[in-house]
Design an enzyme around this catalytic site. Sequence first.
Site, PDB file in Angstrom:
ATOM      1  N   SER A 148       0.875  -1.203   0.058  1.00  0.00           N
ATOM      2  CA  SER A 148      -0.177  -0.064   0.028  1.00  0.00           C
ATOM      3  C   SER A 148       0.899   1.111   0.004  1.00  0.00           C
ATOM      4  CB  SER A 148      -0.745   0.115   1.294  1.00  0.00           C
ATOM      5  OG  SER A 148      -1.549   1.314   1.464  1.00  0.00           O
ATOM      6  N   TYR A 161      -2.847  -0.376  10.449  1.00  0.00           N
ATOM      7  CA  TYR A 161      -2.720  -0.694   8.912  1.00  0.00           C
ATOM      8  C   TYR A 161      -1.354  -0.230   8.357  1.00  0.00           C
ATOM      9  CZ  TYR A 161      -4.220  -1.047   4.033  1.00  0.00           C
ATOM     10  OH  TYR A 161      -4.419  -1.034   2.696  1.00  0.00           O
TER      11      TYR A 161
HETATM   12  P1  NAP Z   1     -12.028  -5.309  -0.341  1.00  0.00           P
HETATM   13  O1  NAP Z   1     -12.645  -4.812  -1.347  1.00  0.00           O
HETATM   14  O2  NAP Z   1     -12.300  -4.865   1.145  1.00  0.00           O
HETATM   15  O3  NAP Z   1     -11.429  -6.690  -0.388  1.00  0.00           O
HETATM   16  C1  NAP Z   1     -10.790  -7.497   0.630  1.00  0.00           C
HETATM   17  C2  NAP Z   1     -10.735  -9.001   0.209  1.00  0.00           C
HETATM   18  O4  NAP Z   1      -9.943  -9.703   1.262  1.00  0.00           O
HETATM   19  C3  NAP Z   1     -12.411  -9.664   0.506  1.00  0.00           C
HETATM   20  O5  NAP Z   1     -12.430 -10.291  -0.698  1.00  0.00           O
HETATM   21  C4  NAP Z   1     -12.327 -10.320   1.466  1.00  0.00           C
HETATM   22  O6  NAP Z   1     -13.516 -11.154   1.946  1.00  0.00           O
HETATM   23  C5  NAP Z   1     -10.737 -10.719   1.582  1.00  0.00           C
HETATM   24  N1  NAP Z   1     -10.615 -11.166   3.057  1.00  0.00           N
HETATM   25  C6  NAP Z   1     -10.452 -10.435   4.392  1.00  0.00           C
HETATM   26  N2  NAP Z   1     -10.276 -11.179   5.422  1.00  0.00           N
HETATM   27  C7  NAP Z   1      -9.980 -12.456   4.762  1.00  0.00           C
HETATM   28  C8  NAP Z   1      -9.496 -13.547   5.513  1.00  0.00           C
HETATM   29  N3  NAP Z   1      -9.345 -13.728   6.631  1.00  0.00           N
HETATM   30  N4  NAP Z   1      -9.140 -14.741   4.619  1.00  0.00           N
HETATM   31  C9  NAP Z   1      -9.469 -14.561   3.444  1.00  0.00           C
HETATM   32  N5  NAP Z   1      -9.792 -13.503   2.635  1.00  0.00           N
HETATM   33  C10 NAP Z   1     -10.147 -12.494   3.272  1.00  0.00           C
HETATM   34  O7  NAP Z   1     -10.675  -4.699  -0.228  1.00  0.00           O
HETATM   35  P2  NAP Z   1      -9.741  -4.196  -1.430  1.00  0.00           P
HETATM   36  O8  NAP Z   1      -9.602  -2.665  -1.600  1.00  0.00           O
HETATM   37  O9  NAP Z   1      -9.968  -4.676  -2.506  1.00  0.00           O
HETATM   38  O10 NAP Z   1      -8.051  -4.497  -1.054  1.00  0.00           O
HETATM   39  C11 NAP Z   1      -7.386  -5.550  -1.459  1.00  0.00           C
HETATM   40  C12 NAP Z   1      -5.742  -5.403  -0.928  1.00  0.00           C
HETATM   41  O11 NAP Z   1      -5.316  -4.198  -1.442  1.00  0.00           O
HETATM   42  C13 NAP Z   1      -5.905  -5.294   0.665  1.00  0.00           C
HETATM   43  O12 NAP Z   1      -4.701  -6.116   1.085  1.00  0.00           O
HETATM   44  C14 NAP Z   1      -5.706  -3.756   0.912  1.00  0.00           C
HETATM   45  O13 NAP Z   1      -5.048  -3.759   1.967  1.00  0.00           O
HETATM   46  C15 NAP Z   1      -5.012  -3.506  -0.388  1.00  0.00           C
HETATM   47  N6  NAP Z   1      -4.962  -2.013  -0.569  1.00  0.00           N
HETATM   48  C16 NAP Z   1      -6.294  -1.670  -1.273  1.00  0.00           C
HETATM   49  C17 NAP Z   1      -6.018  -0.167  -1.515  1.00  0.00           C
HETATM   50  C18 NAP Z   1      -7.446   0.518  -1.983  1.00  0.00           C
HETATM   51  O14 NAP Z   1      -7.384   1.422  -2.321  1.00  0.00           O
HETATM   52  N7  NAP Z   1      -8.399  -0.135  -2.099  1.00  0.00           N
HETATM   53  C19 NAP Z   1      -5.040   0.581  -1.421  1.00  0.00           C
HETATM   54  C20 NAP Z   1      -3.799   0.062  -1.131  1.00  0.00           C
HETATM   55  C21 NAP Z   1      -3.807  -1.341  -0.747  1.00  0.00           C
HETATM   56  P3  NAP Z   1     -14.594 -10.696   2.550  1.00  0.00           P
HETATM   57  O15 NAP Z   1     -15.532 -10.222   1.428  1.00  0.00           O
HETATM   58  O16 NAP Z   1     -15.335 -11.910   3.077  1.00  0.00           O
HETATM   59  O17 NAP Z   1     -14.585 -10.024   3.690  1.00  0.00           O
END
Ligand code: NAP
Length: 257
Positions: A148, A161
Amino acid sequence: MSFTTTSFQLDGRRALITGSCKGIGLELARGLGSAGASLVINDRNLQKAQAVASQLRDEGLSVEIAVFDVTDRTQLREAINGFEAQTGAIDILINNAGIQRRAPLEDFSAEDWHELMRVNLDGVFHVSQAVAQHMIARGRGKIINICSVQSELARPTIAPYAASKGAVKMLTKGMCAEWARHGIQANGLAPGYFATEMNRALVDDQGFSEWLCKRTPAGRWGRVEELCGAAVFLASSASDFVNGQTLFVDGGLTSVV
Ligand code: NAP
Protein backbone atom coordinates in the site's frame (compact mmCIF):
# COMPACT_ATOMS: atom_id res chain seq x y z
CA MET A 1 17.39 -15.60 -24.93
CA SER A 2 16.26 -12.36 -26.58
CA PHE A 3 13.27 -10.46 -25.27
CA THR A 4 9.83 -10.70 -26.88
CA THR A 5 6.46 -9.63 -25.57
CA THR A 6 5.60 -13.31 -25.03
CA SER A 7 7.65 -12.95 -21.82
CA PHE A 8 4.53 -11.28 -20.38
CA GLN A 9 2.26 -14.22 -21.24
CA LEU A 10 1.07 -16.42 -18.38
CA ASP A 11 -0.18 -19.38 -20.42
CA GLY A 12 0.35 -22.67 -18.62
CA ARG A 13 0.71 -20.93 -15.25
CA ARG A 14 -1.73 -21.26 -12.37
CA ALA A 15 -2.29 -18.29 -10.05
CA LEU A 16 -3.78 -18.32 -6.55
CA ILE A 17 -5.13 -14.93 -5.48
CA THR A 18 -6.29 -14.61 -1.87
CA GLY A 19 -9.46 -12.63 -1.14
CA SER A 20 -10.36 -12.62 -4.82
CA CYS A 21 -14.15 -12.51 -4.85
CA LYS A 22 -14.36 -8.72 -4.93
CA GLY A 23 -12.39 -5.50 -5.18
CA ILE A 24 -8.74 -5.49 -6.17
CA GLY A 25 -8.32 -9.28 -5.83
CA LEU A 26 -11.14 -9.98 -8.29
CA GLU A 27 -9.75 -7.52 -10.82
CA LEU A 28 -6.22 -8.92 -10.46
CA ALA A 29 -7.67 -12.38 -11.12
CA ARG A 30 -9.26 -11.04 -14.33
CA GLY A 31 -5.97 -9.40 -15.32
CA LEU A 32 -3.86 -12.52 -14.84
CA GLY A 33 -6.56 -14.62 -16.50
CA SER A 34 -6.60 -12.37 -19.55
CA ALA A 35 -2.80 -12.82 -19.79
CA GLY A 36 -3.37 -16.58 -20.01
CA ALA A 37 -3.10 -17.80 -16.40
CA SER A 38 -5.56 -20.31 -15.02
CA LEU A 39 -6.97 -18.98 -11.77
CA VAL A 40 -7.48 -20.29 -8.27
CA ILE A 41 -9.80 -17.85 -6.58
CA ASN A 42 -10.07 -17.77 -2.81
CA ASP A 43 -12.75 -16.79 -0.32
CA ARG A 44 -13.85 -17.97 3.12
CA ASN A 45 -17.30 -18.73 1.74
CA LEU A 46 -17.77 -21.57 -0.78
CA GLN A 47 -21.06 -20.27 -2.22
CA LYS A 48 -19.59 -16.83 -2.84
CA ALA A 49 -16.51 -18.36 -4.49
CA GLN A 50 -18.71 -20.59 -6.69
CA ALA A 51 -20.77 -17.61 -7.85
CA VAL A 52 -17.66 -15.58 -8.73
CA ALA A 53 -16.00 -18.60 -10.40
CA SER A 54 -19.05 -19.08 -12.59
CA GLN A 55 -19.04 -15.37 -13.52
CA LEU A 56 -15.33 -15.54 -14.47
CA ARG A 57 -15.84 -18.74 -16.46
CA ASP A 58 -18.61 -16.97 -18.39
CA GLU A 59 -15.95 -14.38 -19.24
CA GLY A 60 -13.88 -17.20 -20.79
CA LEU A 61 -11.39 -17.71 -17.95
CA SER A 62 -10.20 -20.99 -16.47
CA VAL A 63 -11.08 -20.99 -12.77
CA GLU A 64 -10.72 -23.27 -9.75
CA ILE A 65 -11.59 -22.55 -6.14
CA ALA A 66 -9.68 -22.78 -2.85
CA VAL A 67 -11.77 -22.03 0.23
CA PHE A 68 -9.82 -20.91 3.28
CA ASP A 69 -9.38 -18.14 5.78
CA VAL A 70 -5.87 -16.66 5.52
CA THR A 71 -5.71 -16.53 9.33
CA ASP A 72 -6.44 -20.25 9.77
CA ARG A 73 -3.06 -21.95 9.34
CA THR A 74 -4.41 -25.50 9.55
CA GLN A 75 -7.26 -24.90 7.11
CA LEU A 76 -5.14 -23.05 4.55
CA ARG A 77 -2.34 -25.63 4.63
CA GLU A 78 -4.86 -28.42 4.05
CA ALA A 79 -6.39 -26.48 1.15
CA ILE A 80 -3.05 -25.60 -0.49
CA ASN A 81 -1.39 -29.00 0.04
CA GLY A 82 -4.57 -30.75 -1.14
CA PHE A 83 -4.71 -28.53 -4.20
CA GLU A 84 -1.06 -29.19 -5.08
CA ALA A 85 -1.52 -32.95 -4.63
CA GLN A 86 -4.81 -33.36 -6.46
CA THR A 87 -4.97 -30.58 -9.04
CA GLY A 88 -1.48 -29.27 -9.71
CA ALA A 89 1.14 -26.63 -9.11
CA ILE A 90 0.47 -23.12 -7.91
CA ASP A 91 3.00 -21.11 -9.95
CA ILE A 92 1.93 -17.62 -8.90
CA LEU A 93 0.65 -16.42 -5.52
CA ILE A 94 -0.90 -13.02 -4.93
CA ASN A 95 -1.35 -12.24 -1.24
CA ASN A 96 -4.23 -9.81 -1.59
CA ALA A 97 -6.63 -10.49 1.31
CA GLY A 98 -6.60 -7.54 3.67
CA ILE A 99 -8.74 -5.48 6.01
CA GLN A 100 -8.86 -1.93 7.30
CA ARG A 101 -9.86 -0.68 10.76
CA ARG A 102 -9.98 3.04 11.57
CA ALA A 103 -9.72 4.72 14.99
CA PRO A 104 -7.46 7.25 16.71
CA LEU A 105 -4.33 5.41 17.80
CA GLU A 106 -4.87 6.23 21.47
CA ASP A 107 -8.31 4.56 21.34
CA PHE A 108 -7.50 1.70 18.94
CA SER A 109 -8.69 -1.52 20.57
CA ALA A 110 -6.31 -4.40 21.14
CA GLU A 111 -8.87 -6.72 19.45
CA ASP A 112 -8.85 -4.62 16.27
CA TRP A 113 -5.04 -4.38 16.34
CA HIS A 114 -4.66 -8.18 16.56
CA GLU A 115 -7.36 -8.87 13.96
CA LEU A 116 -5.71 -6.48 11.52
CA MET A 117 -2.27 -8.01 12.05
CA ARG A 118 -3.68 -11.55 11.78
CA VAL A 119 -5.20 -10.87 8.35
CA ASN A 120 -2.78 -8.34 6.81
CA LEU A 121 0.53 -9.71 8.09
CA ASP A 122 0.18 -13.20 9.61
CA GLY A 123 -1.99 -14.21 6.62
CA VAL A 124 0.80 -13.31 4.19
CA PHE A 125 3.28 -15.34 6.25
CA HIS A 126 1.05 -18.44 6.56
CA VAL A 127 -0.11 -18.59 2.93
CA SER A 128 3.33 -17.75 1.47
CA GLN A 129 5.04 -20.37 3.59
CA ALA A 130 2.56 -23.07 2.56
CA VAL A 131 2.83 -22.20 -1.15
CA ALA A 132 6.59 -21.52 -1.14
CA GLN A 133 7.38 -25.00 0.21
CA HIS A 134 6.04 -26.39 -3.10
CA MET A 135 7.67 -23.62 -5.18
CA ILE A 136 11.04 -24.31 -3.54
CA ALA A 137 10.75 -28.01 -4.42
CA ARG A 138 10.08 -27.03 -8.07
CA GLY A 139 12.80 -24.36 -8.14
CA ARG A 140 10.53 -21.57 -9.39
CA GLY A 141 7.62 -19.36 -8.40
CA LYS A 142 6.25 -15.83 -8.28
CA ILE A 143 4.90 -14.19 -5.14
CA ILE A 144 3.23 -10.78 -5.22
CA ASN A 145 2.37 -9.19 -1.89
CA ILE A 146 -0.21 -6.44 -1.99
CA CYS A 147 1.30 -3.59 -0.04
CA SER A 148 0.00 0.00 0.00
CA VAL A 149 1.11 3.61 -0.11
CA GLN A 150 0.78 3.08 3.66
CA SER A 151 3.83 0.78 3.39
CA GLU A 152 5.66 4.16 3.24
CA LEU A 153 3.28 6.87 4.43
CA ALA A 154 1.22 7.14 7.61
CA ARG A 155 -2.16 8.83 8.04
CA PRO A 156 -4.21 9.61 11.13
CA THR A 157 -6.56 6.80 12.33
CA ILE A 158 -4.85 4.03 10.33
CA ALA A 159 -1.50 3.66 12.12
CA PRO A 160 -1.98 -0.12 12.69
CA TYR A 161 -2.86 -0.64 9.00
CA ALA A 162 0.29 1.29 8.01
CA ALA A 163 2.33 -0.82 10.45
CA SER A 164 0.94 -4.01 8.88
CA LYS A 165 1.63 -2.85 5.31
CA GLY A 166 5.12 -1.60 6.21
CA ALA A 167 5.78 -5.05 7.64
CA VAL A 168 4.50 -6.74 4.47
CA LYS A 169 6.97 -4.65 2.45
CA MET A 170 9.82 -5.88 4.68
CA LEU A 171 8.54 -9.46 4.67
CA THR A 172 8.71 -9.25 0.86
CA LYS A 173 12.42 -8.38 1.12
CA GLY A 174 12.88 -11.28 3.55
CA MET A 175 11.26 -13.66 1.06
CA CYS A 176 13.69 -12.36 -1.57
CA ALA A 177 16.63 -12.85 0.80
CA GLU A 178 15.76 -16.47 1.50
CA TRP A 179 13.90 -17.73 -1.55
CA ALA A 180 15.58 -16.01 -4.55
CA ARG A 181 18.16 -18.79 -4.68
CA HIS A 182 15.27 -21.25 -5.12
CA GLY A 183 14.10 -19.46 -8.28
CA ILE A 184 11.33 -17.53 -6.52
CA GLN A 185 10.73 -13.84 -7.18
CA ALA A 186 8.82 -12.08 -4.40
CA ASN A 187 7.76 -8.49 -4.99
CA GLY A 188 5.32 -6.01 -3.53
CA LEU A 189 2.59 -4.25 -5.47
CA ALA A 190 1.49 -1.09 -3.70
CA PRO A 191 -1.79 0.48 -4.78
CA GLY A 192 -2.55 4.12 -4.15
CA TYR A 193 -6.22 4.99 -3.53
CA PHE A 194 -8.77 2.81 -5.35
CA ALA A 195 -12.52 3.01 -4.90
CA THR A 196 -13.33 -0.41 -3.41
CA GLU A 197 -15.53 -1.49 -0.51
CA MET A 198 -12.54 -1.15 1.84
CA ASN A 199 -12.45 2.57 1.04
CA ARG A 200 -16.21 3.18 1.06
CA ALA A 201 -15.94 5.65 3.97
CA LEU A 202 -13.34 7.66 2.01
CA VAL A 203 -15.20 7.49 -1.31
CA ASP A 204 -18.35 8.78 0.42
CA ASP A 205 -16.41 11.64 2.03
CA GLN A 206 -16.39 14.47 -0.52
CA GLY A 207 -13.81 16.43 1.46
CA PHE A 208 -11.42 13.47 1.42
CA SER A 209 -11.98 12.86 -2.27
CA GLU A 210 -11.20 16.51 -3.09
CA TRP A 211 -8.07 16.39 -0.91
CA LEU A 212 -6.95 13.12 -2.55
CA CYS A 213 -7.38 14.43 -6.08
CA LYS A 214 -5.26 17.48 -5.19
CA ARG A 215 -2.67 15.32 -3.38
CA THR A 216 -2.30 12.81 -6.26
CA PRO A 217 -0.31 14.07 -9.27
CA ALA A 218 -2.69 12.13 -11.58
CA GLY A 219 -5.54 14.15 -10.03
CA ARG A 220 -7.94 11.26 -9.47
CA TRP A 221 -8.71 7.93 -7.77
CA GLY A 222 -7.20 4.81 -9.32
CA ARG A 223 -9.27 2.36 -11.35
CA VAL A 224 -8.76 -1.24 -10.20
CA GLU A 225 -7.96 -2.46 -13.72
CA GLU A 226 -4.95 -0.11 -13.67
CA LEU A 227 -3.23 -2.51 -11.24
CA CYS A 228 -3.29 -5.40 -13.70
CA GLY A 229 -0.34 -4.36 -15.90
CA ALA A 230 2.01 -4.28 -12.91
CA ALA A 231 0.61 -7.58 -11.58
CA VAL A 232 1.05 -9.35 -14.93
CA PHE A 233 4.61 -8.01 -15.17
CA LEU A 234 5.49 -9.24 -11.67
CA ALA A 235 3.81 -12.61 -12.32
CA SER A 236 5.54 -13.20 -15.66
CA SER A 237 9.02 -14.16 -16.78
CA ALA A 238 9.47 -10.52 -17.92
CA SER A 239 10.35 -9.83 -14.25
CA ASP A 240 12.63 -12.82 -13.61
CA PHE A 241 15.48 -10.61 -12.30
CA VAL A 242 13.21 -8.26 -10.30
CA ASN A 243 13.15 -9.34 -6.67
CA GLY A 244 12.31 -7.83 -3.29
CA GLN A 245 10.97 -4.63 -4.87
CA THR A 246 7.75 -2.80 -4.16
CA LEU A 247 6.12 -1.29 -7.23
CA PHE A 248 3.84 1.66 -6.44
CA VAL A 249 0.80 2.08 -8.69
CA ASP A 250 -0.47 5.26 -7.14
CA GLY A 251 -0.79 7.99 -9.76
CA GLY A 252 2.46 9.45 -8.44
CA LEU A 253 1.25 9.97 -4.87
CA THR A 254 4.35 8.65 -3.10
CA SER A 255 6.68 10.64 -5.39
CA VAL A 256 5.59 14.09 -4.27
CA VAL A 257 4.86 16.07 -1.10
P1 NAP B 1 -11.94 -5.33 -0.23
O1 NAP B 1 -12.79 -4.92 -1.40
O2 NAP B 1 -12.44 -5.11 1.14
O3 NAP B 1 -11.50 -6.86 -0.44
C1 NAP B 1 -10.73 -7.54 0.51
C2 NAP B 1 -10.81 -9.03 0.24
O4 NAP B 1 -10.06 -9.72 1.26
C3 NAP B 1 -12.25 -9.54 0.32
O5 NAP B 1 -12.47 -10.50 -0.69
C4 NAP B 1 -12.30 -10.18 1.70
O6 NAP B 1 -13.27 -11.19 1.86
C5 NAP B 1 -10.89 -10.76 1.77
N1 NAP B 1 -10.53 -11.15 3.14
C6 NAP B 1 -10.58 -10.41 4.26
N2 NAP B 1 -10.22 -11.13 5.33
C7 NAP B 1 -9.93 -12.38 4.86
C8 NAP B 1 -9.49 -13.59 5.46
N3 NAP B 1 -9.29 -13.66 6.78
N4 NAP B 1 -9.29 -14.68 4.67
C9 NAP B 1 -9.52 -14.63 3.34
N5 NAP B 1 -9.94 -13.51 2.71
C10 NAP B 1 -10.14 -12.40 3.46
O7 NAP B 1 -10.54 -4.55 -0.28
P2 NAP B 1 -9.62 -4.11 -1.51
O8 NAP B 1 -9.64 -2.63 -1.54
O9 NAP B 1 -9.93 -4.88 -2.72
O10 NAP B 1 -8.19 -4.52 -0.92
C11 NAP B 1 -7.46 -5.64 -1.39
C12 NAP B 1 -6.02 -5.49 -0.92
O11 NAP B 1 -5.47 -4.28 -1.45
C13 NAP B 1 -5.87 -5.40 0.61
O12 NAP B 1 -4.70 -6.07 1.01
C14 NAP B 1 -5.72 -3.91 0.84
O13 NAP B 1 -5.05 -3.62 2.03
C15 NAP B 1 -4.93 -3.51 -0.38
N6 NAP B 1 -5.00 -2.10 -0.74
C16 NAP B 1 -6.17 -1.54 -1.14
C17 NAP B 1 -6.18 -0.21 -1.51
C18 NAP B 1 -7.41 0.48 -2.00
O14 NAP B 1 -7.33 1.67 -2.33
N7 NAP B 1 -8.55 -0.16 -2.09
C19 NAP B 1 -5.01 0.55 -1.47
C20 NAP B 1 -3.84 -0.06 -1.04
C21 NAP B 1 -3.84 -1.40 -0.69
P3 NAP B 1 -14.74 -10.82 2.49
O15 NAP B 1 -15.51 -10.20 1.38
O16 NAP B 1 -15.25 -12.13 2.95
O17 NAP B 1 -14.49 -9.88 3.64
